[in-house]
Design an enzyme around this catalytic site. Structure first.
Site, short mmCIF file in Angstrom:
data_model
loop_
_atom_site.label_atom_id
_atom_site.label_comp_id
_atom_site.label_asym_id
_atom_site.label_seq_id
_atom_site.Cartn_x
_atom_site.Cartn_y
_atom_site.Cartn_z
N ASP A 13 45.89 102.54 -8.97
CA ASP A 13 46.88 102.07 -9.90
C ASP A 13 47.68 103.19 -10.82
O ASP A 13 48.01 103.05 -11.87
CB ASP A 13 46.57 100.89 -10.89
CG ASP A 13 45.86 99.70 -10.02
OD1 ASP A 13 46.58 99.63 -9.07
OD2 ASP A 13 45.17 99.05 -10.45
N LYS A 16 51.08 105.69 -7.45
CA LYS A 16 51.12 106.22 -6.21
C LYS A 16 52.21 105.74 -5.52
O LYS A 16 53.05 106.37 -4.71
CB LYS A 16 49.76 105.93 -5.07
CG LYS A 16 48.68 106.49 -5.70
CD LYS A 16 47.50 105.96 -4.76
CE LYS A 16 47.07 104.66 -5.04
NZ LYS A 16 46.53 104.19 -6.31
N GLY A 42 48.16 97.55 -4.38
CA GLY A 42 49.52 97.11 -4.87
C GLY A 42 50.15 98.32 -5.30
O GLY A 42 49.88 98.80 -6.53
N HIS A 43 51.07 98.70 -4.73
CA HIS A 43 51.88 99.75 -5.28
C HIS A 43 53.25 99.25 -5.77
O HIS A 43 54.02 98.75 -4.94
CB HIS A 43 52.04 100.73 -4.07
CG HIS A 43 50.64 101.18 -3.77
ND1 HIS A 43 50.60 102.29 -2.69
CD2 HIS A 43 49.75 101.22 -4.17
CE1 HIS A 43 49.44 102.53 -2.49
NE2 HIS A 43 48.74 101.82 -3.02
N GLN A 225 43.97 102.90 -3.03
CA GLN A 225 42.90 103.03 -3.82
C GLN A 225 42.80 104.43 -4.58
O GLN A 225 43.76 105.09 -4.88
CB GLN A 225 41.61 102.66 -3.18
CG GLN A 225 41.45 101.12 -2.59
CD GLN A 225 42.26 100.79 -1.64
OE1 GLN A 225 42.42 101.19 -0.70
NE2 GLN A 225 43.26 99.81 -1.91
P1 GDP Z 1 49.84 102.46 -7.42
O1 GDP Z 1 48.79 101.36 -7.20
O2 GDP Z 1 49.00 103.80 -7.70
O3 GDP Z 1 50.84 102.48 -6.73
O4 GDP Z 1 50.15 102.00 -9.11
P2 GDP Z 1 50.50 100.61 -9.67
O5 GDP Z 1 51.79 100.01 -9.06
O6 GDP Z 1 49.42 99.56 -9.28
O7 GDP Z 1 50.44 100.61 -11.20
C1 GDP Z 1 51.23 101.65 -11.75
C2 GDP Z 1 52.43 100.97 -12.59
O8 GDP Z 1 52.97 102.10 -13.41
C3 GDP Z 1 53.49 100.23 -11.95
O9 GDP Z 1 53.80 99.05 -12.69
C4 GDP Z 1 54.57 101.33 -12.00
O10 GDP Z 1 55.97 100.75 -12.16
C5 GDP Z 1 54.24 102.09 -13.40
N1 GDP Z 1 54.65 103.45 -13.58
C6 GDP Z 1 54.54 104.47 -12.62
N2 GDP Z 1 54.79 105.45 -13.22
C7 GDP Z 1 55.16 105.35 -14.64
C8 GDP Z 1 55.54 106.26 -15.66
O11 GDP Z 1 55.79 107.23 -15.56
N3 GDP Z 1 55.82 105.38 -16.92
C9 GDP Z 1 55.51 104.24 -16.92
N4 GDP Z 1 55.65 103.50 -18.10
N5 GDP Z 1 55.24 103.29 -15.85
C10 GDP Z 1 55.05 103.91 -14.74
P1 IMO Z 2 45.68 100.54 -5.56
O1 IMO Z 2 46.26 101.28 -4.00
C1 IMO Z 2 42.81 99.59 -8.31
C2 IMO Z 2 38.90 98.04 -6.89
C3 IMO Z 2 38.76 96.42 -7.07
C4 IMO Z 2 37.13 96.49 -6.95
C5 IMO Z 2 36.74 97.49 -5.74
C6 IMO Z 2 36.44 96.99 -4.53
O2 IMO Z 2 46.96 99.50 -6.07
O3 IMO Z 2 45.45 101.58 -6.49
P2 IMO Z 2 37.96 95.87 -2.74
O4 IMO Z 2 38.56 94.55 -2.85
O5 IMO Z 2 38.70 97.04 -2.30
O6 IMO Z 2 36.48 95.76 -2.01
O7 IMO Z 2 37.45 96.01 -4.27
O8 IMO Z 2 37.97 98.23 -5.79
N1 IMO Z 2 40.43 98.47 -5.96
C7 IMO Z 2 41.21 98.68 -6.73
N2 IMO Z 2 41.57 98.88 -7.99
N3 IMO Z 2 43.75 99.71 -7.37
C8 IMO Z 2 43.63 99.40 -6.23
O9 IMO Z 2 44.54 99.59 -5.25
C9 IMO Z 2 42.48 98.74 -5.86
N4 IMO Z 2 41.85 98.42 -4.46
C10 IMO Z 2 40.63 98.10 -4.74
O10 IMO Z 2 39.22 96.13 -8.09
O11 IMO Z 2 36.85 97.23 -8.21
MG MG Z 3 47.92 99.51 -7.59
#
Ligand code: GDP
Ligand code: IMO
Ligand code: MG
Length: 428
Positions: A13, A16, A42-43, A225
């Site tokens: 998170d 990415k 979840g991106h 991840q």
């Molecule tokens: P990912 O799994 O690595 O793609 O990241 P997620 O989407 O799960 O979580 C990142 C969160 O941070 C999302 O809600 C993005 O919209 C938000 N985000 C990404 N870059 C920035 C930033 O520079 N500032 C802020 N405030 N939010 C950001």
């Molecule tokens: P993105 O791509 C954050 C974590 C789960 C758990 C562990 C194992 O959005 O960054 P799994 O279901 O993969 O067997 O769970 O990995 N986990 C993540 N945490 N971001 C993710 O994906 C994750 N995908 C798995 O919370 O701790």
């Molecule tokens: Mg994510």
């Protein structure tokens, strides 16, 4: 710059989705490829204030002109795949072409059943998985009883493989977990129901990607991840079941390591983690709650609240090392706007001994307490800044200090979720 890898440098998170979207829209990109994980990801992408989330699909599905690829290293739930595609179409999104590897392993509904049952059985030792069946599907793959996408196109073979997959599994479900056995017929029927829709998407994606690279086309590998969730290099056993590190891209896509030009690690200006496992800089006080609230730290896939803590430079250096990072993308700097003083973990203390690098064993990592250095905050809204010079002096100092201690140069800094809320520090 034909082959670029984007991956998570912490526990997921990091942003990415935003990094991928930014790269895919700032230059012509031909392919956006997922090489590991499944719909546990979840991106988030924010375009013109509109928010989209992708799970199994590469973010490239939203990029006009790019082909999206789900490569062999991914575990594919056909149910999740089509639900996600349909969800985007319902929102009026123009879907980019999608190709799925014939060799990708399939997640059927019994994988998520087993995932949830095993987690419950683990009780207080549970991993805190997403419950999507990721671990059981990769387990079947390694145990050589997995079902691959190509198997869906031959009913006889599919039935044989499902029988083999359920043979021991049903014994365990019934005798260990006291659950009803899973019926072979039901699984075969479930998987066959996706065949017609899946068939036109399936190809040899290793051949496709290698040909594309030979032709000088640009391929973006979108990591899911993160490094600290890697089954080999992460905080085992509190990890996912795949290899999200850069090396996993080669295995997960069928390309050689010599083809990769850039490896960009995405890292937050602080740290978060979902699920169980060690996290040295985790905060249990008001600062942690404020990071969670201001950063909107709620999981995109499971809706779980993310654990929050300060930036950990030991983790950053480790990620830089095991991935061979060429750059970092520092995200969410704006979240720190209101702090007067910002701690950064520069080393650990483990049983009275200072460690500047990741300790060798998990036991030591569990005992690690952060050694902090403190930086003055900037106390103003930076979400409108578009150049490094526009950032307040203290924010510049913070960024430069992190860059110096993290092991790779910073490509860009995020100051908000929007694509345009980015400051490029060093051109790629
Ligand atoms: P990912 O799994 O690595 O793609 O990241 P997620 O989407 O799960 O979580 C990142 C969160 O941070 C999302 O809600 C993005 O919209 C938000 N985000 C990404 N870059 C920035 C930033 O520079 N500032 C802020 N405030 N939010 C950001
Ligand atoms: P993105 O791509 C954050 C974590 C789960 C758990 C562990 C194992 O959005 O960054 P799994 O279901 O993969 O067997 O769970 O990995 N986990 C993540 N945490 N971001 C993710 O994906 C994750 N995908 C798995 O919370 O701790
Ligand atoms: Mg994510």
């Amino acid at each position: 710059m034909p082959a670029i890898v984007v991956l998570g440098a912490q526990w997921g998170d990091e942003g990415k989705g935003k990094a991928t979207d930014l790269l895919a829209t700032s230059q012509p990109i031909d392919f956006v490829v997922r090489t590991s994980g499944g719909h546990n990801a979840g991106h988030t992408i924010v375009v013109n204030g509109e928010k989209y989330a992708t799970h199994l699909l590469p973010s490239g599905i939203l990029t006009p002109g790019a082909t999206s690829v789900i490569a062999n290293g991914v575990v594919v739930s056909p149910e999740a795949l089509f639900a996600e595609l349909d969800g985007l179409v319902e929102r009026g999104v123009e879907i980019a072409p999608l190709v799925v590897s014939a060799n990708a392993h399939v997640i059927a509904s019994y994988h998520s059943t087993v995932d949830k049952v095993t987690e419950r059985f683990l009780g207080k030792n549970q991993i805190g998985t997403t419950g999507r069946g990721i671990g059981p599907a990769y387990g079947d793959k390694v145990n050589r009883v997995g079902i691959r996408v190509a198997d869906l196109f031959d009913e006889g073979i599919l039935r044989e493989k499902v029988e083999a997959a359920l043979d021991v599994r049903n014994q365990v479900l019934a005798k260990v977990y006291n659950r009803r056995a899973i019926a072979v017929d039901a699984v075969v029927e479930e998987l066959l129901s996706y065949v017609d829709r899946l068939r036109p998407m399936v190809a040899d994606t290793s051949l496709l990607l290698n040909d594309a690279l030979d032709d000088g086309r640009t391929v973006l590998f979108e990591g899911a991840q993160a490094t600290m969730l890697d089954v080999d290099h992460g905080t085992y056993p509190f990890v996912t079941s795949s290899n999200p590190v850069a090396g996993g891209v080669c295995v997960g896509a069928g390309i050689g390591p010599t083809r990769i030009d850039r490896v960009i690690g995405v890292i937050k200006a602080y740290t978060t983690r979902v699920g169980s496992g060690p996290f040295p800089t985790e905060l249990f006080d008001e600062d942690g709650q404020n990071l969670q609230r201001i950063g909107g730290e709620i999981g995109v896939s499971t809706g779980r609240t993310r654990r929050c803590g300060w930036y950990d430079a030991v983790v950053a250096r480790y990620a830089s090392r095991v991935n061979g990072l060429t750059e970092f993308f520092l995200t969410k700097l704006d979240v720190l706007d209101s702090w007067e003083r910002i701690p950064v973990c520069v080393a650990y203390e483990v049983d009275g001994v200072r460690h500047d690098e990741m300790p060798m064993t998990q036991t030591e990592f569990h005992h690690a307490t952060p050694v902090y250095e403190y930086f003055d905050g900037w106390g103003e809204d930076i979400s409108g800044c578009r150049s490094f010079e526009e950032l307040p002096k203290n924010a510049q100092v913070y960024v430069k200090a992190l860059e110096e201690m993290s092991g790779a140069p910073f490509w860009a800094v995020g100051v908000g979720p929007g694509r345009e809320q980015t400051i490029v520090v060093n051109d790629l």
